[in-house]
Write an enzyme that holds these catalytic residues in place. Sequence first.
Site, PDB file in Angstrom:
ATOM      1  N   SER A 143       1.016  -1.437  -0.159  1.00 30.07           N
ATOM      2  CA  SER A 143      -0.098   0.038  -0.387  1.00 30.07           C
ATOM      3  C   SER A 143       1.104   1.223  -0.064  1.00 30.07           C
ATOM      4  CB  SER A 143      -0.861  -0.086   1.166  1.00 30.07           C
ATOM      5  OG  SER A 143      -0.230  -0.278   2.501  1.00 30.07           O
ATOM      6  N   ASP A 391      -3.055   6.733  11.613  1.00 34.94           N
ATOM      7  CA  ASP A 391      -2.604   5.856  11.059  1.00 34.94           C
ATOM      8  C   ASP A 391      -1.042   6.878  10.926  1.00 34.94           C
ATOM      9  OD1 ASP A 391      -1.319   4.783   8.217  1.00 34.94           O
ATOM     10  OD2 ASP A 391      -2.547   5.364   7.543  1.00 34.94           O
ATOM     11  N   HIS A 394       1.095   5.946   6.207  1.00 29.66           N
ATOM     12  CA  HIS A 394       1.258   5.495   5.473  1.00 29.66           C
ATOM     13  C   HIS A 394       1.010   7.304   5.374  1.00 29.66           C
ATOM     14  CE1 HIS A 394      -0.965   2.223   5.549  1.00 29.66           C
ATOM     15  NE2 HIS A 394      -0.899   1.730   4.471  1.00 29.66           N
TER      16      HIS A 394
END
Length: 415
Positions: A143, A391, A394
């Site tokens: 990702s 998060d 990312h």
Amino acid sequence: MAAKRQLIVPAATWAIRSIFQSLVALLIALLFFAAVYVTQNNVQLVEDRLITSKRSRDLLLSSPPRCNLFSGKWVFDNKSYPLYKEKECTFMSDQLACEKFGRKDLNYQFWRWQPHHCDLPRFNGTKLLEKLRNKRLVFVGDSLNRGQWVSMVCLVDSLIPPKLKSMHYKQNGSLIIFKATEYNATIEFYWAPLLVESNSDDPVNHRLPDRIVRVQAIEKHARYWTDADILVFNSYLWWKRSQMEVLWGSFGSPDGIHKDVIMPRVYEMALRTWSEWLEVNINRNKTQLFFVSMSPTHQRSEEWGGAKNGNCYGETEQIVQEGYWGRDTDLKMMGIVESVLAELITRGLNVQIINITQLSEYRKEGHPSIYRKQWEALTEDQISNPSSYADCIHWCLPGVPDVWNELVYAYISQH
């Protein structure tokens, strides 16, 4: 008294002796002058070499240090950055659209990477598209690599009229293709978080409690990028565990052999399968290869002097300590990547590493934190403690991955 006998030598003999002595004298003279000439020239040659050597040394000492694009600092630049606007990117991901999901401090968008001894080439989307004319640029990985792919699409999106661009999903979403019709160029992403085959290969349903990897099987994935012109690989995040279950055999086969292998040995086994596939299948005259180094996380704020139980939540400033290195960044695994790539070079195949690790270490404020789409409803405990679901892996876009792509572009543009 008897008279002495006198030896009489014929005139012809005297003439021969005279000629021979003259030739000997002439030969000696020629050898002498030749020796003097060679000596003088040898002295001059030595002097010339010394002069040339001194000039080379002086030139070397006066030349600027060799440029290392990956060593530098972040410079605030709100005039030329961001390179695109989040709202204007047609294909922006909700996982990375931090402004859309409520982030108010947008300074993370305005930072430019400045190498110490040179300048990073300014990204030129039109030039990149020309380089990609009739070609495939494929990102392969997890990702984080998908986020870099989204960044690359956003970097060229505004240059292409709506009717001349499209997005296609294939292989159950494992392969996503952005196409610029006018250039017959594609910028693609292929989901292979471990590069080799695993039970996490589904692009949506891949969060499994027990991860199983087939370290010797890669063809299932590789057939989708065999003919690519530019390949950008990454693989690190999904290997962050103490060991992993390895399968020799096929999934579902009763004859398969399962064994737990410690890290980083299992990582090395997978990378060697990947490198062997490259060596055999890549067209060295066609395909340009890159490997993006590990992307750092910022999940323990005490590492940079913050609160003991904190993470990237609430962070708005960078880490200013030069050379800062987080505990989650594994040097042993980086060493394995470098070793495998070095061996490929000895076999005539160059994979350029894009070393994004150190420059990204400084950017603790660049993560989505809580400002992203939540795929599952938040619990009351999470709502009361936002850092629990932040998060810190990312990256917001526009942001840090745009610089990763500027680095890739620097190599593509010179190829």
